[in-house]
Scaffold this active site. Sequence first.
Site, PDB file in Angstrom:
ATOM      1  N   CYS A 183     -20.972  26.447 -10.013  1.00 57.79           N
ATOM      2  CA  CYS A 183     -21.910  27.562  -9.904  1.00 57.79           C
ATOM      3  C   CYS A 183     -21.230  28.822  -9.381  1.00 57.79           C
ATOM      4  O   CYS A 183     -20.234  28.742  -8.663  1.00 57.79           O
ATOM      5  CB  CYS A 183     -23.015  27.212  -8.928  1.00 57.79           C
ATOM      6  SG  CYS A 183     -23.866  25.700  -9.305  1.00 57.79           S
ATOM      7  N   ARG A 211     -15.612  29.443 -14.560  1.00 56.52           N
ATOM      8  CA  ARG A 211     -15.799  28.314 -13.649  1.00 56.52           C
ATOM      9  C   ARG A 211     -16.602  27.179 -14.278  1.00 56.52           C
ATOM     10  O   ARG A 211     -16.631  26.080 -13.743  1.00 56.52           O
ATOM     11  CB  ARG A 211     -16.497  28.790 -12.372  1.00 56.52           C
ATOM     12  CG  ARG A 211     -15.684  29.798 -11.597  1.00 56.52           C
ATOM     13  CD  ARG A 211     -16.497  30.384 -10.472  1.00 56.52           C
ATOM     14  NE  ARG A 211     -16.726  29.406  -9.439  1.00 56.52           N
ATOM     15  CZ  ARG A 211     -15.942  29.247  -8.381  1.00 56.52           C
ATOM     16  NH1 ARG A 211     -14.880  29.993  -8.239  1.00 56.52           N
ATOM     17  NH2 ARG A 211     -16.222  28.346  -7.478  1.00 56.52           N
ATOM     18  N   TRP A 231     -24.320  25.243 -12.648  1.00 58.85           N
ATOM     19  CA  TRP A 231     -23.731  24.027 -13.220  1.00 58.85           C
ATOM     20  C   TRP A 231     -24.574  22.892 -12.680  1.00 58.85           C
ATOM     21  O   TRP A 231     -24.558  22.618 -11.480  1.00 58.85           O
ATOM     22  CB  TRP A 231     -22.276  23.926 -12.782  1.00 58.85           C
ATOM     23  CG  TRP A 231     -21.469  22.879 -13.457  1.00 58.85           C
ATOM     24  CD1 TRP A 231     -20.878  22.970 -14.689  1.00 58.85           C
ATOM     25  CD2 TRP A 231     -21.104  21.586 -12.953  1.00 58.85           C
ATOM     26  NE1 TRP A 231     -20.182  21.813 -14.967  1.00 58.85           N
ATOM     27  CE2 TRP A 231     -20.312  20.953 -13.928  1.00 58.85           C
ATOM     28  CE3 TRP A 231     -21.382  20.893 -11.775  1.00 58.85           C
ATOM     29  CZ2 TRP A 231     -19.779  19.674 -13.776  1.00 58.85           C
ATOM     30  CZ3 TRP A 231     -20.864  19.618 -11.609  1.00 58.85           C
ATOM     31  CH2 TRP A 231     -20.076  19.028 -12.599  1.00 58.85           C
ATOM     32  N   ASN A 277     -25.049  27.823  -4.268  1.00 58.13           N
ATOM     33  CA  ASN A 277     -24.038  26.876  -4.771  1.00 58.13           C
ATOM     34  C   ASN A 277     -23.982  25.720  -3.785  1.00 58.13           C
ATOM     35  O   ASN A 277     -24.081  25.944  -2.575  1.00 58.13           O
ATOM     36  CB  ASN A 277     -22.645  27.511  -4.804  1.00 58.13           C
ATOM     37  CG  ASN A 277     -22.535  28.627  -5.814  1.00 58.13           C
ATOM     38  OD1 ASN A 277     -23.456  28.860  -6.595  1.00 58.13           O
ATOM     39  ND2 ASN A 277     -21.415  29.323  -5.785  1.00 58.13           N
ATOM     40  N   GLY A 278     -23.736  24.524  -4.285  1.00 59.16           N
ATOM     41  CA  GLY A 278     -23.594  23.382  -3.383  1.00 59.16           C
ATOM     42  C   GLY A 278     -24.783  22.441  -3.497  1.00 59.16           C
ATOM     43  O   GLY A 278     -25.563  22.519  -4.453  1.00 59.16           O
ATOM     44  N   GLU A 313      -0.034  14.272 -17.188  1.00 58.69           N
ATOM     45  CA  GLU A 313      -0.568  15.635 -17.224  1.00 58.69           C
ATOM     46  C   GLU A 313      -0.744  16.094 -18.683  1.00 58.69           C
ATOM     47  O   GLU A 313      -1.742  16.733 -19.019  1.00 58.69           O
ATOM     48  CB  GLU A 313       0.354  16.573 -16.427  1.00 58.69           C
ATOM     49  CG  GLU A 313      -0.008  18.037 -16.431  1.00 58.69           C
ATOM     50  CD  GLU A 313      -1.411  18.356 -15.917  1.00 58.69           C
ATOM     51  OE1 GLU A 313      -2.083  17.491 -15.350  1.00 58.69           O
ATOM     52  OE2 GLU A 313      -1.837  19.506 -16.138  1.00 58.69           O
ATOM     53  N   LYS A 363      -4.314  17.200 -20.319  1.00 51.74           N
ATOM     54  CA  LYS A 363      -4.546  18.501 -20.976  1.00 51.74           C
ATOM     55  C   LYS A 363      -5.133  18.285 -22.363  1.00 51.74           C
ATOM     56  O   LYS A 363      -6.071  18.964 -22.758  1.00 51.74           O
ATOM     57  CB  LYS A 363      -3.237  19.295 -21.138  1.00 51.74           C
ATOM     58  CG  LYS A 363      -2.640  19.922 -19.909  1.00 51.74           C
ATOM     59  CD  LYS A 363      -3.393  21.098 -19.343  1.00 51.74           C
ATOM     60  CE  LYS A 363      -4.399  20.630 -18.345  1.00 51.74           C
ATOM     61  NZ  LYS A 363      -4.025  20.596 -16.972  1.00 51.74           N
ATOM     62  N   GLU A 398      -8.775  17.154 -22.114  1.00 52.11           N
ATOM     63  CA  GLU A 398      -9.689  18.174 -21.597  1.00 52.11           C
ATOM     64  C   GLU A 398     -10.071  19.206 -22.636  1.00 52.11           C
ATOM     65  O   GLU A 398     -11.225  19.592 -22.735  1.00 52.11           O
ATOM     66  CB  GLU A 398      -9.013  18.941 -20.449  1.00 52.11           C
ATOM     67  CG  GLU A 398      -8.998  18.256 -19.147  1.00 52.11           C
ATOM     68  CD  GLU A 398      -8.306  19.135 -18.119  1.00 52.11           C
ATOM     69  OE1 GLU A 398      -8.974  19.540 -17.167  1.00 52.11           O
ATOM     70  OE2 GLU A 398      -7.108  19.427 -18.268  1.00 52.11           O
ATOM     71  N   HIS A 456       3.927  -4.182 -22.274  1.00 47.97           N
ATOM     72  CA  HIS A 456       3.017  -5.036 -21.495  1.00 47.97           C
ATOM     73  C   HIS A 456       1.566  -4.843 -21.915  1.00 47.97           C
ATOM     74  O   HIS A 456       0.660  -5.258 -21.194  1.00 47.97           O
ATOM     75  CB  HIS A 456       3.199  -4.763 -19.999  1.00 47.97           C
ATOM     76  CG  HIS A 456       4.580  -5.075 -19.512  1.00 47.97           C
ATOM     77  ND1 HIS A 456       5.074  -6.348 -19.454  1.00 47.97           N
ATOM     78  CD2 HIS A 456       5.595  -4.264 -19.125  1.00 47.97           C
ATOM     79  CE1 HIS A 456       6.329  -6.323 -19.023  1.00 47.97           C
ATOM     80  NE2 HIS A 456       6.669  -5.054 -18.820  1.00 47.97           N
ATOM     81  N   LYS A 460     -14.360  24.745 -13.149  1.00 47.73           N
ATOM     82  CA  LYS A 460     -13.053  25.120 -12.613  1.00 47.73           C
ATOM     83  C   LYS A 460     -12.830  24.605 -11.215  1.00 47.73           C
ATOM     84  O   LYS A 460     -11.819  24.002 -10.915  1.00 47.73           O
ATOM     85  CB  LYS A 460     -12.914  26.649 -12.664  1.00 47.73           C
ATOM     86  CG  LYS A 460     -11.552  27.149 -12.207  1.00 47.73           C
ATOM     87  CD  LYS A 460     -10.460  26.751 -13.176  1.00 47.73           C
ATOM     88  CE  LYS A 460      -9.077  27.074 -12.693  1.00 47.73           C
ATOM     89  NZ  LYS A 460      -8.055  26.302 -13.426  1.00 47.73           N
TER      90      LYS A 460
HETATM   91  C1  F6R Z   1      -7.341  19.846 -14.915  1.00 48.96           C
HETATM   92  C2  F6R Z   1      -7.839  20.483 -13.722  1.00 48.96           C
HETATM   93  C3  F6R Z   1      -8.461  19.616 -12.686  1.00 48.96           C
HETATM   94  C4  F6R Z   1      -8.091  20.130 -11.288  1.00 48.96           C
HETATM   95  C5  F6R Z   1      -8.846  19.314 -10.217  1.00 48.96           C
HETATM   96  C6  F6R Z   1      -8.428  19.715  -8.822  1.00 48.96           C
HETATM   97  O1  F6R Z   1      -6.788  20.763 -15.812  1.00 48.96           O
HETATM   98  O2  F6R Z   1      -7.792  21.673 -13.586  1.00 48.96           O
HETATM   99  O3  F6R Z   1      -8.100  18.275 -12.851  1.00 48.96           O
HETATM  100  O4  F6R Z   1      -6.713  20.006 -11.119  1.00 48.96           O
HETATM  101  O5  F6R Z   1     -10.226  19.514 -10.364  1.00 48.96           O
HETATM  102  O6  F6R Z   1      -8.652  21.062  -8.592  1.00 48.96           O
HETATM  103  P1  F6R Z   1      -7.939  21.840  -7.418  1.00 48.96           P
HETATM  104  O7  F6R Z   1      -6.482  21.862  -7.728  1.00 48.96           O
HETATM  105  O8  F6R Z   1      -8.558  23.201  -7.413  1.00 48.96           O
HETATM  106  O9  F6R Z   1      -8.227  21.060  -6.168  1.00 48.96           O
END
Ligand code: F6R
Length: 609
Positions: free
Chosen positions: A2, A27, A75, A100-101, A482, A486, A489, A505, A604
């Site tokens: 949010c 976000r 959100w 928010n929250g 990673e 990506k 996502e 395995h 985000k």
């Molecule tokens: C993936 C991504 C998330 C963040 C995770 C932690 O591309 O962005 O997996 O890495 O939500 O977020 P932070 O680093 O802000 O604690």
Amino acid sequence: MCGIVAALAARNVQGILLEGLRRLEYRGYDSAGVAVLNAAGQLERQRAVGKVAALEAALGQHGLPGHVGIAHTRWATHGKPSEANAHPHRGGHALAIVHNGIIENFEPLKRELEADGVIFESETDTEVVAHLLDRAFLEQGDLLTAVQATLAQIDGAYALAVMHAGAPREIVGARKGSPLVVGVGIDESFIASDALALLQVTDRFIYLEEGDVVRLSDARGIEVFDADGQSATREVHTYVHGDGAASRGDYRHFMLKEIFEQPAVIAATLEGRLGAGRVLEASFGAEAKARFAKVKQIHIVACGTSYHAGLVARYWLEKLAGLPTQVEVASEYRYRDVVVPPDTLFVTLSQSGETADTLAALRYAKTLNYLGALAICNVPGSSLTRESDLSLMTQAGPEIGVASTKAFTTQLVALLLLTLSLRPERGDDREAALVQALRGLPAVLERALEMDAPIAALSEAFAEKHHALFLGRGTQFPIALEGALKLKEISYIHAEAYPAGELKHGPLALVDADMPVVAVAPNDELLEKLKSNLQEVRARGGELFVFADAGVALQAADNLRVLHVPPIDEILAPILYTLPLQLLSYHVAVLKGTDVDQPRNLAKSVTVE
Ligand code: F6R
């Protein structure tokens, strides 16, 4: 997650609020809304499901002009995405709130209010606060006191902004567990959940502290009160990254811009932290040297991409500094009975510094017997840095694409600085060589970015696939993880990563012509073993895509495509090999036509558990 924007000015604030919401779109959200006090001093509100553009369409030509207003991107947590559940929420006809929250005790409070005859319009926890506030305002006749009295009744995490027609030239904001900043203008002031939302109107910000309540008013300007209700002084900071970070420039997506920014932001992260042949451990804070000298073990805790950075660091800390290292996702760590050996340093990694699970893990760790808590973070003034004993800021600048790219590689650089600072043999030739290699890293990354066009061509082989496998060994295993994250996502292709030695395995059973297999193959001590693992894939008819050091003797053949990556010191290789994998997922997503910067269902900064 949010987003909140609020403005009190002599001019019409509708444009400021909508622009603020647009800047928070990255976000992740599912509905948006705005409320203002109109020229007649009445509360008017408009909300819409979907993007901010849908809200603008609903506002129509006339819009909602006003000099005081609050706005929100939601959100969904309590209640589905719908216009009724979108913020701002009203308490009576005169009060509006954005939040928010999560309010944890909203259910008993809601039952009490309903028993008193209050009719709820939404399924949200926020509306409970709106009604409590409205009552408190009726009793107290003052918005600030009403907010303070209401906050005393609620449990949970919040950042909020409130306005009331009965206090027409005021906005009150509060934060606990969710970020909130105050934008300082000339004879006008603002509130937002992220400074980025306000860069079009100011570059001066107050970062509120836990428990702070702020009142913006014509009469008294900006007043901050701490958790005990006492007047508090908070420093005004100037935002140094400029407003350019919030625009895409000539790039088609923020993600691509952020991938290409990596040489520059890594150079910025190194700036001032390297001396002649050694890392300057004072970069971690004045107390770092004394604490680092005692460290015997490390526990690293983070989420998602940041967790992958921690996994790379484990290899470095063990190999270069000889320090036993554990790495764990925060959502598991926080609920475990963690055993802390003596002289263990606790390290959190977070781009945002506001991730709820990581923050909770830090708060739990502080009750245990750690030597201290270090945060590696990208957002100055974030909760994580404020609550840690030591911090190192990465200098990635604002990351707008939901999928993390430059935040990850700058975290890796920071973790390598940490590793070198913790080596018992400080200032030796190995450190000098790595410092030299770090200085040259931005230039090597520039060369890796030249792989963009060949990777775009390669991505066509993935666009029609439903699954993909990523392989790596050693520090490249977390890079494979990673890479797979990506791809999942942003292209929604199901992707898994395995340490290449683990293939036989189990996962080898999946390999056939429909399963592209991506491998990262730098010229390191595990290369020969990796090559054998790749043969296992080829022998099963799998299609291989290998990112390999130019010096690696791997000939392209049927079902084996090789893309060469510039040569680099083996220790720095995980940073370098991240870039081609980022580019691969980016181009696959573009071909698939997905929303690259705001992938479905993701947010985000994950400020709820
Ligand atoms: C993936 C991504 C998330 C963040 C995770 C932690 O591309 O962005 O997996 O890495 O939500 O977020 P932070 O680093 O802000 O604690």
